[in-house]
Write a protein that holds these residues in place. Structure first.
Motif, PDB file in Angstrom:
ATOM      1  N   GLU A  34     -13.593   7.563  12.102  1.00 53.14           N
ATOM      2  CA  GLU A  34     -14.148   8.947  12.029  1.00 53.14           C
ATOM      3  C   GLU A  34     -14.790   9.027  10.457  1.00 53.14           C
ATOM      4  O   GLU A  34     -15.773   9.580  10.055  1.00 53.14           O
ATOM      5  N   ALA A  35     -13.757   8.782   9.677  1.00 55.75           N
ATOM      6  CA  ALA A  35     -13.821   9.029   8.244  1.00 55.75           C
ATOM      7  C   ALA A  35     -14.941   8.185   7.761  1.00 55.75           C
ATOM      8  O   ALA A  35     -15.781   8.562   6.969  1.00 55.75           O
ATOM      9  N   GLN A  36     -15.006   6.851   8.047  1.00 55.09           N
ATOM     10  CA  GLN A  36     -16.160   6.146   7.989  1.00 55.09           C
ATOM     11  C   GLN A  36     -17.583   6.321   8.475  1.00 55.09           C
ATOM     12  O   GLN A  36     -18.443   6.270   7.818  1.00 55.09           O
ATOM     13  N   PHE A  37     -17.390   6.978   9.580  1.00 53.42           N
ATOM     14  CA  PHE A  37     -18.600   7.422  10.147  1.00 53.42           C
ATOM     15  C   PHE A  37     -19.375   8.704   9.213  1.00 53.42           C
ATOM     16  O   PHE A  37     -20.383   8.797   8.932  1.00 53.42           O
TER      17      PHE A  37
ATOM     18  N   ARG B  28     -18.153  12.525  20.513  1.00 52.08           N
ATOM     19  CA  ARG B  28     -16.797  13.151  20.350  1.00 52.08           C
ATOM     20  C   ARG B  28     -16.178  12.527  19.101  1.00 52.08           C
ATOM     21  O   ARG B  28     -16.770  11.709  18.490  1.00 52.08           O
ATOM     22  N   MET B  29     -15.139  13.088  18.426  1.00 57.11           N
ATOM     23  CA  MET B  29     -14.433  12.639  17.274  1.00 57.11           C
ATOM     24  C   MET B  29     -14.067  11.111  17.645  1.00 57.11           C
ATOM     25  O   MET B  29     -13.604  10.542  18.959  1.00 57.11           O
ATOM     26  N   LEU B  30     -14.270  10.312  16.721  1.00 55.27           N
ATOM     27  CA  LEU B  30     -13.774   8.798  16.992  1.00 55.27           C
ATOM     28  C   LEU B  30     -12.209   8.665  16.867  1.00 55.27           C
ATOM     29  O   LEU B  30     -11.537   9.391  15.859  1.00 55.27           O
ATOM     30  N   LEU B  31     -11.630   7.872  17.466  1.00 54.81           N
ATOM     31  CA  LEU B  31     -10.275   7.755  17.475  1.00 54.81           C
ATOM     32  C   LEU B  31      -9.836   6.391  16.610  1.00 54.81           C
ATOM     33  O   LEU B  31     -10.794   5.505  16.213  1.00 54.81           O
ATOM     34  N   ALA B  32      -8.679   6.188  16.450  1.00 54.52           N
ATOM     35  CA  ALA B  32      -8.250   4.976  15.453  1.00 54.52           C
ATOM     36  C   ALA B  32      -8.296   3.727  16.225  1.00 54.52           C
ATOM     37  O   ALA B  32      -8.688   2.610  15.324  1.00 54.52           O
ATOM     38  N   THR B  33      -8.437   3.719  17.508  1.00 53.56           N
ATOM     39  CA  THR B  33      -8.752   2.480  18.125  1.00 53.56           C
ATOM     40  C   THR B  33     -10.240   2.035  18.420  1.00 53.56           C
ATOM     41  O   THR B  33     -10.440   1.153  19.009  1.00 53.56           O
ATOM     42  N   ASP B  34     -11.039   3.087  18.226  1.00 49.51           N
ATOM     43  CA  ASP B  34     -12.522   2.906  18.525  1.00 49.51           C
ATOM     44  C   ASP B  34     -13.110   1.669  17.321  1.00 49.51           C
ATOM     45  O   ASP B  34     -12.903   2.109  16.177  1.00 49.51           O
TER      46      ASP B  34
ATOM     47  N   ILE C 212      -8.446  12.822   9.358  1.00 51.72           N
ATOM     48  CA  ILE C 212      -8.867  12.187  10.569  1.00 51.72           C
ATOM     49  C   ILE C 212      -8.776  10.590  10.517  1.00 51.72           C
ATOM     50  O   ILE C 212      -8.588   9.930   9.508  1.00 51.72           O
ATOM     51  N   SER C 213      -9.287  10.230  11.815  1.00 54.53           N
ATOM     52  CA  SER C 213      -9.154   8.586  11.943  1.00 54.53           C
ATOM     53  C   SER C 213      -9.928   7.967  10.944  1.00 54.53           C
ATOM     54  O   SER C 213     -10.799   8.253  10.421  1.00 54.53           O
ATOM     55  N   THR C 214      -9.494   6.518  10.807  1.00 54.27           N
ATOM     56  CA  THR C 214     -10.373   5.764   9.822  1.00 54.27           C
ATOM     57  C   THR C 214     -11.840   5.567  10.448  1.00 54.27           C
ATOM     58  O   THR C 214     -12.662   5.795   9.485  1.00 54.27           O
TER      59      THR C 214
END
Length: 381
Positions: A253-256, A289-295, A249-251
């Motif tokens: 999303e992983a951090q969240f 929603r799932m977080l994206l790499a650009t979020d 998963i994106s960074t």
């Protein structure tokens, strides 16, 4: 110790104030009439073991959304009579946080395969499929199947005439357990804590019958403590087991996910009531929603202001606890080790919005209580 306290005191005020500021907006939504709801497809979810019978065998597939949610629905039903004094129509049940969180994960696509190697959980494939590649789904397994097996071991389904079979996934089978014996081998501490919770829960019926008052605060608090102790144990065991799934998963999303797991420790220490209404209220904060790499919160345009600031607050709390090598959490647990401390902690989480000027003085009061209360022993949660 004397040199560290002022720094830790300041950190606690800043970090917890940020978190509580987020929580306060949720109460605004509640007062504005924010609706609450059941998990997706709730009416289609089996509510008893009868719904899982195949040729005199009881087969539950925890890698199907309806089946996994069915374990939660059965737990709510079989425990209802032990918590009838917690709230009307079983809305006060301490287990509501689990199915509501699972429903949020399903609705936001967090149970689907994030590796794009399959269509599991995707709208273009089997939308009810739960992927073993999903970090969220693997974490949730330890908060779904393990509690269910804990209830089985505690005797909640002793009158059921058929053997209960939990199906393994097609891959990563060794990461999970499927019966009480195997779970005591794979994750013995977590399995024991869930069994202990359900064993203790059975005793609450005796307490409620022997008291004139329909509400018994001391006994209810004990139920929350046992539940949160088991809940935190599941998360701790799963975090250690499934860290490699974060690479899919994106960074952001992983951090969240990691920050949310960290925050649960703080919430658990207050014995916060994850009943139907409270969980619905607080869940509107989580990103839909799932977080994206650009979020990058707090500037994610298609998320609400509340969702953005919740992400920021969770990250601040995580970083603060990390920077203090876990001392911030230990400090918070210590301040929550008395019923008075927990009441103040819950009050801050629930009612800070009613008078924002009291947020920092309220935290300072809890800190001072901790400093003076050297004989207070923290609870497991």
């Amino acid at each position: 110790m004397a040199r560290f306290l002022p720094v830790r005191k300041a950190s606690a005020i800043v970090l917890l104030a940020a978190l509580l500021t987020c929580f306060s907006d949720v109460n605004r939504q509640e007062k504005a009439g924010e609706s609450v709801s059941y998990p997706p497809l709730w009416d289609n979810v089996p509510d008893s073991l009868d719904g899982f019978v195949i040729r005199n065998k009881t087969v539950i597939n925890p890698w199907n959304y309806l089946d996994r949610m069915g374990m939660y629905k059965m737990l709510l039903n079989v425990t209802a009579k032990y918590m009838n004094h917690f709230g009307p129509s079983n809305t006060g049940n301490v287990l509501w946080g689990l199915p509501l969180q699972h429903g949020w994960q399903f609705k936001t696509g967090r149970l689907a395969d994030p590796s794009d190697m399959s269509s599991c959980g995707q709208q273009t494939g089997d939308s009810l499929c739960i992927s073993t590649t999903s970090w969220w789904s693997c974490m949730n397994y330890y908060l779904a199947t393990i509690p269910f097996l804990g209830a089985v071991e505690a005797g909640f389904f002793d009158e059921w005439p058929f053997e209960i079979e939990i199906l393994p996934p097609e891959d990563h089978k060794d990461d999970f357990c499927y019966n009480t014996a195997d779970c005591h081998i794979l994750i013995p501490d977590t399995m024991a804590k869930w069994t202990t919770f359900f064993q203790f829960l059975k005793k609450t019926k005796e307490f409620s019958q022997n008291k004139l008052s329909p509400t018994i605060p001391a006994e209810e608090d004990n139920v929350w403590q046992y539940m949160w102790t088991a809940h935190v144990s599941s998360i701790k065991a799963a975090l250690q087991k499934f860290s490699e799934r974060l690479t899919y998963i994106s960074t952001p999303e992983a951090q969240f996910g990691i920050s949310w797991g960290n925050a649960v420790d703080f919430i658990a220490a207050t014995h916060f009531p994850t009943n139907f209404n409270q969980t619905n209220i607080f869940q509107v904060y989580l990103p839909q929603r799932m977080l994206l790499a650009t979020d990058k919160a707090p500037s994610i345009l298609d998320l609400s202001k509340e969702e953005n600031w919740a992400l920021v607050a969770l990250d601040i709390l995580y970083e603060g606890n990390k920077m203090t090598a876990g001392r911030l959490l230990n400090f918070w647990k210590r301040s929550m080790c008395s019923e008075k401390g927990r009441e103040e902690g819950r009050h801050l989480l629930e009612n800070a919005v009613s008078n924002p000027d009291l947020i920092l003085p309220g935290i300072q009061k809890i800190i001072l209580e901790f400093i003076k209360n050297h004989n207070c022993v923290p609870t497991d949660a």
